[in-house]
Design a protein around this motif. Structure first.
Motif, short mmCIF file in Angstrom:
data_model
loop_
_atom_site.label_atom_id
_atom_site.label_comp_id
_atom_site.label_asym_id
_atom_site.label_seq_id
_atom_site.Cartn_x
_atom_site.Cartn_y
_atom_site.Cartn_z
N UNK A 132 -1.82 39.37 12.65
CA UNK A 132 -1.48 38.86 13.94
C UNK A 132 -1.97 37.45 13.96
N UNK A 133 -1.08 36.65 13.82
CA UNK A 133 -1.48 35.29 13.68
C UNK A 133 -0.98 33.97 14.91
N UNK A 134 -1.81 33.28 15.25
CA UNK A 134 -1.83 32.39 16.30
C UNK A 134 -0.83 31.49 16.13
N UNK A 135 -0.17 30.92 17.22
CA UNK A 135 0.81 29.90 17.09
C UNK A 135 0.31 28.81 18.07
N UNK A 136 -0.03 29.21 19.27
CA UNK A 136 -0.67 28.05 20.17
C UNK A 136 -2.03 28.51 20.26
N UNK A 137 -3.16 27.69 20.40
CA UNK A 137 -4.41 27.88 20.82
C UNK A 137 -4.78 27.04 22.14
N UNK A 138 -5.33 27.81 22.91
CA UNK A 138 -5.75 27.43 24.22
C UNK A 138 -7.22 27.94 24.76
N UNK A 139 -7.63 27.89 25.96
CA UNK A 139 -8.81 28.55 26.40
C UNK A 139 -9.84 27.69 25.88
N UNK A 140 -11.00 28.60 25.47
CA UNK A 140 -12.17 27.81 24.84
C UNK A 140 -11.97 27.17 23.66
N UNK A 141 -10.94 27.58 23.02
CA UNK A 141 -10.66 26.86 21.73
C UNK A 141 -9.84 25.61 21.69
N UNK A 142 -9.40 25.32 22.86
CA UNK A 142 -8.51 23.77 22.95
C UNK A 142 -8.68 23.28 24.34
N UNK A 143 -9.99 23.32 24.69
CA UNK A 143 -10.61 22.58 26.02
C UNK A 143 -9.64 22.91 27.18
N UNK B 172 -0.53 18.16 21.28
CA UNK B 172 -1.70 17.16 20.94
C UNK B 172 -2.12 17.18 19.70
N UNK B 173 -2.38 18.15 18.97
CA UNK B 173 -2.74 18.34 17.68
C UNK B 173 -3.01 19.87 17.26
N UNK B 174 -4.26 20.09 16.81
CA UNK B 174 -4.51 21.50 16.20
C UNK B 174 -5.69 21.98 16.97
N UNK B 175 -5.68 23.41 17.37
CA UNK B 175 -6.94 23.97 17.95
C UNK B 175 -7.85 24.33 16.91
N UNK B 176 -9.09 25.11 17.76
CA UNK B 176 -10.02 25.56 16.54
C UNK B 176 -9.79 26.45 15.72
N UNK B 177 -8.60 27.22 15.97
CA UNK B 177 -8.26 28.42 14.81
C UNK B 177 -7.01 27.83 14.22
N UNK B 178 -6.49 26.66 14.19
CA UNK B 178 -5.56 26.15 13.29
C UNK B 178 -4.09 26.29 14.14
N UNK B 179 -4.05 26.72 15.16
CA UNK B 179 -2.61 26.88 15.98
C UNK B 179 -2.66 25.62 16.99
N UNK B 180 -1.10 25.30 17.20
CA UNK B 180 -0.80 23.97 17.89
C UNK B 180 -1.63 23.90 19.22
#
Ligand code: PGA
Ligand code: ZN
Length: 426
Positions: free
Chosen positions: A144-155, A198-206
């Protein structure tokens, strides 16, 4: 037998302090335990002991946990048989004496527990997956692999924490990686073209730049198409809502849209997404206290959506038992440091499987260069692994380790991919 236990401060994937434990056996064999750390932690998790001294690593140092390993734990485990994992873990739990491991620190206890398991495997000249699974582990997990990161992992770039992909149509482990690779890079391309990356979130997703919570779905669907796959057939979407982070005890707050939703309205939104998009798995769709909503949702979607409790269960045996009795979900996220010992984690997985539910072995948002969880997933035939995205070495080391395990298993390795869901879908 255990001769000595040492611990020292190392740093996780966010650059925050964590600890590494070394177990030394009388015959000179060593084993190491590297402790991960979450950001969107559940309120029922075992306690991560941080020093909280502002002048030391802005409060984040773990010198007290390290001292607890070197003094109390080392003394209690000196001379103990390294193969008695369960006894060792029980000893540490008793020594700690609190229900949530807050006196010695779950990080101190887990680091030791993992190092003991590694030392034991090394002493037997076995791979960790062989040792942990008593030779029974053979199933290479579906990723199960993350493509976009959000929430607490991307402000809070999106209110949803993880937009993930599951390659349900892949015929081999290698193919899941190829499909994910193609979709991850297609999504990056689509977002960059629109000026939304914007860049890369905490777990490597966009790390996206959006103004509402529908936009990421559109990008996701476009990326799947651009990569040449059919959504719902080759690949499916998976979401980690991490809803406890949005809930204030009364309402759910969508920061991105500056909106408050009542629990009923929030339920309708989860329902709408599961009807509109090819979603095969959803994690923490409701807050960890909202049992009635979990129950209703499982009744409505449990026959075709994997409903995972992360903050809901926090890998805690008591909470999982209650969840099974009340039919709150059909899957449990498994994180070693939520509960704090290897043997309790193994028990949580066994309990989940015995109930006919699916365990999903998971990393934390703050990870290390260690791949213990890849071995844990194969050892228990868990069938699924969640490690953040398809970038950054603290993530890739886990995906890559499964390639090595598969190679080491040779003929014995099996891969059933999306068929795993037949166990819960009726
Ligand atoms: P965490 O996030 O490690 O920050 O808790 C992972 C998750 O919620 O699954
Ligand atoms: Zn989660």
């Amino acid at each position: 037998n255990i001769k000595n236990i040492d611990a020292y401060q190392i740093y996780d994937s966010r650059g925050y302090p964590t600890l590494e434990v070394e177990v030394l056996l009388e015959d000179g064999t060593t084993g190491y335990g590297l402790v991960p750390s979450g950001a969107s932690t559940g309120q029922f998790e075992a306690w991560e002991l941080r020093d909280g001294t502002a002048s030391k690593f802005r409060g984040k140092s773990v010198y007290n946990a390290i001292d607890n390993v070197k003094v109390e734990i080392a003394k209690a485990l000196s001379g103990v048989n390294v193969f008695e994992q369960e006894e060792i873990d029980k000893k540490m739990i008793a020594l700690d004496g609190t229900p949530n491991k807050s006196r010695l620190g779950a990080n101190a206890i887990l680091g030791t527990s993992m190092a003991v398991a590694n030392a034991a495997a090394n002493a037997k000249n076995q791979k960790l997956y062989e040792y942990l699974g008593n030779g029974q582990g053979h199933l290479i997990p579906l990723n199960e692999i993350q493509i976009l990161g959000g929430g607490a992992h991307a402000d809070w770039a999106t209110d949803i924490q993880d937009f993930l992909v599951i390659a349900i149509g892949a015929k081999s482990y290698e193919e899941t990686l190829e499909m994910t690779h193609n979709i991850y890079h297609a999504a990056g391309e689509v977002m960059k073209e629109k000026g939304k990356c914007v860049g890369i979130a905490d777990e490597g997703g966009w790390w996206p730049d959006y103004s509402n919570n529908e936009e990421p779905f559109e990008v996701f669907m476009e990326a799947i198409k651009r990569a040449g796959y059919e959504a719902g057939k080759d690949v499916a979407l998976s979401l980690d809502i991490a809803a406890s982070d949005l809930f204030d005890g009364e309402n759910y707050h969508l920061r991105l849209e500056n909106k408050k939703l009542t629990p009923d309205e929030f339920y309708e939104m989860m329902k709408m997404w599961c009807e509109k998009y090819p979603i095969i798995s959803i994690e923490d769709p409701f807050a960890d206290t909202e049992f009635d909503y979990w129950k209703k949702f499982t009744q409505e979607f449990g026959h075709r959506v994997q409903i995972i409790g992360d903050d809901l269960f926090t890998t805690n045996i008591k909470r999982i038992k209650e969840g099974i009795a009340q039919k709150l979900a059909n899957s449990v996220l498994i994180k070693l440091n939520q509960i704090g010992t290897v043997s309790e984690t193994l028990e949580a997985i066994a309990l989940t499987q015995k109930a006919g539910w699916l365990p999903v072995v998971s990393a934390r948002s703050g990870e290390t260069e260690d791949a213990f969880i890849s071995h844990l997933a194969v050892a228990t035939n868990a069938g699924q692994l969640k490690v953040g995205s398809f970038a950054r070495s603290e993530r890739m080391v886990k995906w890559n380790e499964n390639l090595r395990i598969q190679r080491h298993l040779g003929e014995k390795a099996t891969f059933i991919g999306g068929e795993i869901y037949e166990n819960i879908f009726t």
